[in-house]
Design a protein around this motif. Structure first.
Motif, PDB file in Angstrom:
ATOM      1  N   CYS A  68      33.286  73.172  16.848  1.00  0.00           N
ATOM      2  CA  CYS A  68      32.285  72.417  17.612  1.00  0.00           C
ATOM      3  C   CYS A  68      32.035  73.079  18.965  1.00  0.00           C
ATOM      4  O   CYS A  68      30.882  73.236  19.382  1.00  0.00           O
ATOM      5  CB  CYS A  68      32.730  70.967  17.801  1.00  0.00           C
ATOM      6  SG  CYS A  68      32.551  69.933  16.334  1.00  0.00           S
TER       7      CYS A  68
ATOM      8  N   GLU B  54      28.408  68.612  18.300  1.00  0.00           N
ATOM      9  CA  GLU B  54      29.435  67.643  17.924  1.00  0.00           C
ATOM     10  C   GLU B  54      29.583  67.525  16.406  1.00  0.00           C
ATOM     11  O   GLU B  54      30.417  66.776  15.927  1.00  0.00           O
ATOM     12  CB  GLU B  54      29.118  66.263  18.513  1.00  0.00           C
ATOM     13  CG  GLU B  54      29.200  66.226  20.035  1.00  0.00           C
ATOM     14  CD  GLU B  54      30.618  66.487  20.540  1.00  0.00           C
ATOM     15  OE1 GLU B  54      31.516  65.695  20.231  1.00  0.00           O
ATOM     16  OE2 GLU B  54      30.808  67.497  21.230  1.00  0.00           O
TER      17      GLU B  54
ATOM     18  N   GLY C 185      33.854  63.031  18.077  1.00  0.00           N
ATOM     19  CA  GLY C 185      33.275  62.243  19.155  1.00  0.00           C
ATOM     20  C   GLY C 185      33.066  60.790  18.797  1.00  0.00           C
ATOM     21  O   GLY C 185      33.292  60.350  17.659  1.00  0.00           O
TER      22      GLY C 185
END
Length: 69
Positions: free
Chosen positions: A32, A38, A54
């Motif tokens: 990432c 993300e 996340g």
């Protein structure tokens, strides 16, 4: 988290199975960071996979009974 699959960055390797096993818990975060996203697409044993991290990813998994345990 509404994103078209074509818009998701892809890991550059043909298959990430060995790297995933070798790096273990740090694999997704490192990719990432490298891709500046993300979430990203990759392959494990040549099977397409989407990896996410996340708060938005956690919310995606826990809302609307998407999965059963």
């Amino acid at each position: 988290m509404e994103t078209a699959l074509a818009d998701i960055p892809r890991a550059s390797e043909l298959d990430n199975t060995l790297a995933f096993l070798w790096e273990a818990y740090t694999f997704i975060s490192r990719r990432c960071d490298r891709l500046g996203s993300e979430l990203f697409r990759m392959r494990i044993m040549l099977t397409p996979v989407v990896c996410m991290r996340g708060a938005a990813a956690a919310q995606f998994f826990y809302e609307d009974d998407r999965f059963t345990r």
